[in-house]
Design a protein around this motif. Structure first.
Motif, PDB file in Angstrom:
ATOM      1  N   GLY A 154       0.771  -1.188   0.024  1.00 16.70           N
ATOM      2  CA  GLY A 154       0.120  -0.135  -0.033  1.00 16.70           C
ATOM      3  C   GLY A 154       0.872   1.160  -0.141  1.00 16.70           C
ATOM      4  N   MET A 155       2.085   1.234   0.793  1.00 13.96           N
ATOM      5  CA  MET A 155       2.909   2.362   0.631  1.00 13.96           C
ATOM      6  C   MET A 155       3.489   2.727  -0.596  1.00 13.96           C
ATOM      7  N   GLU A 156       3.922   1.354  -1.202  1.00 13.30           N
ATOM      8  CA  GLU A 156       4.472   1.800  -2.718  1.00 13.30           C
ATOM      9  C   GLU A 156       3.407   2.212  -3.627  1.00 13.30           C
ATOM     10  N   VAL A 157       2.233   1.770  -3.496  1.00  9.38           N
ATOM     11  CA  VAL A 157       1.072   2.484  -4.149  1.00  9.38           C
ATOM     12  C   VAL A 157       1.147   3.890  -4.049  1.00  9.38           C
ATOM     13  N   ILE A 158       1.005   4.530  -2.984  1.00  5.34           N
ATOM     14  CA  ILE A 158       0.847   5.959  -2.703  1.00  5.34           C
ATOM     15  C   ILE A 158       2.123   6.419  -3.456  1.00  5.34           C
ATOM     16  N   LEU A 159       3.240   5.989  -3.208  1.00  9.72           N
ATOM     17  CA  LEU A 159       4.640   6.725  -4.019  1.00  9.72           C
ATOM     18  C   LEU A 159       4.283   6.725  -5.334  1.00  9.72           C
ATOM     19  N   LEU A 160       3.805   5.425  -5.900  1.00  7.07           N
ATOM     20  CA  LEU A 160       3.626   5.296  -7.321  1.00  7.07           C
ATOM     21  C   LEU A 160       2.854   6.272  -8.053  1.00  7.07           C
ATOM     22  N   ARG A 161       1.644   6.342  -7.260  1.00  9.86           N
ATOM     23  CA  ARG A 161       0.580   7.448  -7.727  1.00  9.86           C
ATOM     24  C   ARG A 161       1.202   8.962  -7.648  1.00  9.86           C
ATOM     25  N   GLU A 162       1.866   9.272  -6.795  1.00 14.00           N
ATOM     26  CA  GLU A 162       2.631  10.398  -6.514  1.00 14.00           C
ATOM     27  C   GLU A 162       3.507  10.723  -7.930  1.00 14.00           C
ATOM     28  N   LEU A 163       4.237   9.865  -8.022  1.00 16.21           N
ATOM     29  CA  LEU A 163       5.294   9.836  -9.408  1.00 16.21           C
ATOM     30  C   LEU A 163       4.451   9.846 -10.713  1.00 16.21           C
ATOM     31  N   LYS A 165       1.632  11.243 -11.279  1.00 14.49           N
ATOM     32  CA  LYS A 165       1.121  12.631 -11.313  1.00 14.49           C
ATOM     33  C   LYS A 165       1.734  13.512 -12.408  1.00 14.49           C
ATOM     34  N   THR A 166       2.950  13.433 -12.247  1.00 15.80           N
ATOM     35  CA  THR A 166       3.871  14.389 -12.850  1.00 15.80           C
ATOM     36  C   THR A 166       4.513  13.819 -14.208  1.00 15.80           C
ATOM     37  N   GLY A 167       3.964  12.810 -14.655  1.00 14.55           N
ATOM     38  CA  GLY A 167       4.735  12.163 -15.817  1.00 14.55           C
ATOM     39  C   GLY A 167       6.103  11.704 -15.601  1.00 14.55           C
ATOM     40  N   THR A 168       6.942  12.280 -16.377  1.00 13.79           N
ATOM     41  CA  THR A 168       8.453  11.743 -16.184  1.00 13.79           C
ATOM     42  C   THR A 168       9.165  12.971 -15.542  1.00 13.79           C
ATOM     43  N   GLU A 169       8.251  13.767 -14.975  1.00 13.73           N
ATOM     44  CA  GLU A 169       8.979  14.877 -14.166  1.00 13.73           C
ATOM     45  C   GLU A 169       9.489  14.492 -12.812  1.00 13.73           C
ATOM     46  N   VAL A 170      10.577  15.006 -12.018  1.00 12.80           N
ATOM     47  CA  VAL A 170      10.796  14.904 -10.864  1.00 12.80           C
ATOM     48  C   VAL A 170       9.888  15.460  -9.929  1.00 12.80           C
ATOM     49  N   ALA A 172       9.151  15.925  -5.984  1.00  9.26           N
ATOM     50  CA  ALA A 172      10.147  16.300  -4.902  1.00  9.26           C
ATOM     51  C   ALA A 172      10.017  15.572  -3.311  1.00  9.26           C
ATOM     52  N   ARG A 173      10.871  15.224  -2.851  1.00 11.55           N
ATOM     53  CA  ARG A 173      10.880  14.276  -1.384  1.00 11.55           C
ATOM     54  C   ARG A 173       9.915  14.919  -0.687  1.00 11.55           C
ATOM     55  N   ARG A 174       9.605  16.276  -0.513  1.00 10.99           N
ATOM     56  CA  ARG A 174       8.475  16.605   0.306  1.00 10.99           C
ATOM     57  C   ARG A 174       7.308  16.344  -0.211  1.00 10.99           C
ATOM     58  N   GLN A 175       6.929  16.301  -1.390  1.00 12.34           N
ATOM     59  CA  GLN A 175       5.734  15.791  -1.889  1.00 12.34           C
ATOM     60  C   GLN A 175       5.456  14.438  -1.519  1.00 12.34           C
ATOM     61  N   LEU A 176       6.449  13.510  -1.699  1.00 13.28           N
ATOM     62  CA  LEU A 176       6.316  12.239  -1.391  1.00 13.28           C
ATOM     63  C   LEU A 176       5.957  11.694   0.115  1.00 13.28           C
ATOM     64  N   ILE A 177       6.858  12.557   0.808  1.00 10.47           N
ATOM     65  CA  ILE A 177       6.614  12.359   2.341  1.00 10.47           C
ATOM     66  C   ILE A 177       5.432  12.913   2.531  1.00 10.47           C
ATOM     67  N   GLU A 178       4.792  13.659   2.270  1.00 10.80           N
ATOM     68  CA  GLU A 178       3.307  14.403   2.760  1.00 10.80           C
ATOM     69  C   GLU A 178       2.298  13.495   2.215  1.00 10.80           C
ATOM     70  N   ALA A 179       2.643  12.732   1.024  1.00  9.08           N
ATOM     71  CA  ALA A 179       1.654  11.709   0.519  1.00  9.08           C
ATOM     72  C   ALA A 179       1.382  10.585   1.253  1.00  9.08           C
ATOM     73  N   PHE A 223      10.022   8.886 -12.160  1.00 14.70           N
ATOM     74  CA  PHE A 223       9.612   7.510 -12.952  1.00 14.70           C
ATOM     75  C   PHE A 223       9.977   7.850 -14.211  1.00 14.70           C
ATOM     76  N   ALA A 224      11.187   7.414 -14.753  1.00 16.43           N
ATOM     77  CA  ALA A 224      11.454   7.712 -16.105  1.00 16.43           C
ATOM     78  C   ALA A 224      11.037   7.350 -17.184  1.00 16.43           C
ATOM     79  N   MET A 225       9.841   6.367 -17.228  1.00 13.46           N
ATOM     80  CA  MET A 225       9.007   6.000 -18.326  1.00 13.46           C
ATOM     81  C   MET A 225       7.470   6.315 -17.978  1.00 13.46           C
ATOM     82  N   PRO A 226       6.763   6.242 -19.018  1.00 12.92           N
ATOM     83  CA  PRO A 226       5.332   6.557 -18.727  1.00 12.92           C
ATOM     84  C   PRO A 226       4.733   5.523 -17.846  1.00 12.92           C
ATOM     85  N   LEU A 227       3.931   6.210 -16.917  1.00 18.20           N
ATOM     86  CA  LEU A 227       3.266   5.092 -16.143  1.00 18.20           C
ATOM     87  C   LEU A 227       1.656   5.580 -15.970  1.00 18.20           C
TER      88      LEU A 227
END
Length: 234
Positions: A154-163, A165-170, A172-179, A223-227
């Protein structure tokens, strides 16, 4: 049309009871006492999924599962056994099981697992050459471009969903932690690095040449590929 299930259990009373419960849930179920009777049934009638004990007379369930995975890759396999050690579960999954349940198991849980595996099997195969990853967040899975399914937490799902959202853009750590529901200023960021490293390792195991997660030093992760999120599993 009802999904066809073969139930392999050498205890006759337990087999009859489980067949009754599964049939009452709407499945077309056939009971088998061992691997020989299962092979005979598959040759004559076939099925979509096998529920199988491990401690069978003759060929054991692990061997049967590995053989089925090699000869019938589209067949679902749910192991149901009293062997509950972690290594037993890992062995079962490694030998081809889609799910591993430890006895005694509530019939409702067994039915839910069977339905989940059947839904997964009914999904269309990914297109060869596809370059995107698919995130199935409701079933806690991510699918590689090669079509390999990886179970995630479940934690990995949250991280991947945040990644995602931005396509292949970086991101931020803060966004991931707050998610994840934590205060950025109080959170030990090494925990984020550990979680991302564990997730990256999972993805590299199935796609070592195209590992998609990259760390951007001092900034975050990308996430450097389309997700793409694909939650249509009902």
């Amino acid at each position: 049309m009802s999904s066809r299930i073969a139930l392999v259990e050498d205890d006759e009373d337990l087999r009859d009871e489980m067949c009754f419960q599964l049939a009452r849930a709407g499945f077309d179920v056939f009971g088998c006492e061992d691997g020989v009777s299962l092979d005979r049934h598959l040759a004559g009638s076939g099925c979509e999924l096998v529920v199988m004990d491990l401690g069978l007379p003759g060929e054991d369930g692990l061997s049967i599962s590995a053989r089925l995975r090699a000869t019938r890759p589209g067949l679902g396999v749910v192991m149901l056994t009293a062997r509950g050690r972690l290594q037993d579960r890992l062995d079962g999954l490694d030998r081809g099981a889609d799910a591993y349940l430890v006895k005694p198991v509530d019939t409702r849980e067994l039915i839910a697992v069977i339905q989940t595996v059947l839904r997964r099997l009914a999904m269309p195969m990914p297109t060869p050459g596809r370059q995107e990853w698919l995130l199935r967040y409701r079933s806690l899975e991510i699918v590689s471009p090669e079509g390999k399914v990886i179970s995630i937490s479940g934690m990995e799902v949250i991280l991947l969903r945040e990644l995602a959202k931005t396509g292949t853009e970086v991101v931020a750590r803060r966004q991931l932690i707050e998610a994840l529901g934590h205060d950025y200023l109080l959170f030990d960021q090494r925990r984020l690095d550990t979680a991302m490293s564990r997730l990256r390792h999972k993805l590299e195991e199935v796609s070592p040449e195209r590992s998609p997660i990259r760390a951007v030093r001092g900034v975050g992760y990308v996430f450097a590929m389309p997700l793409r999120e694909d939650d249509d599993i009902t």
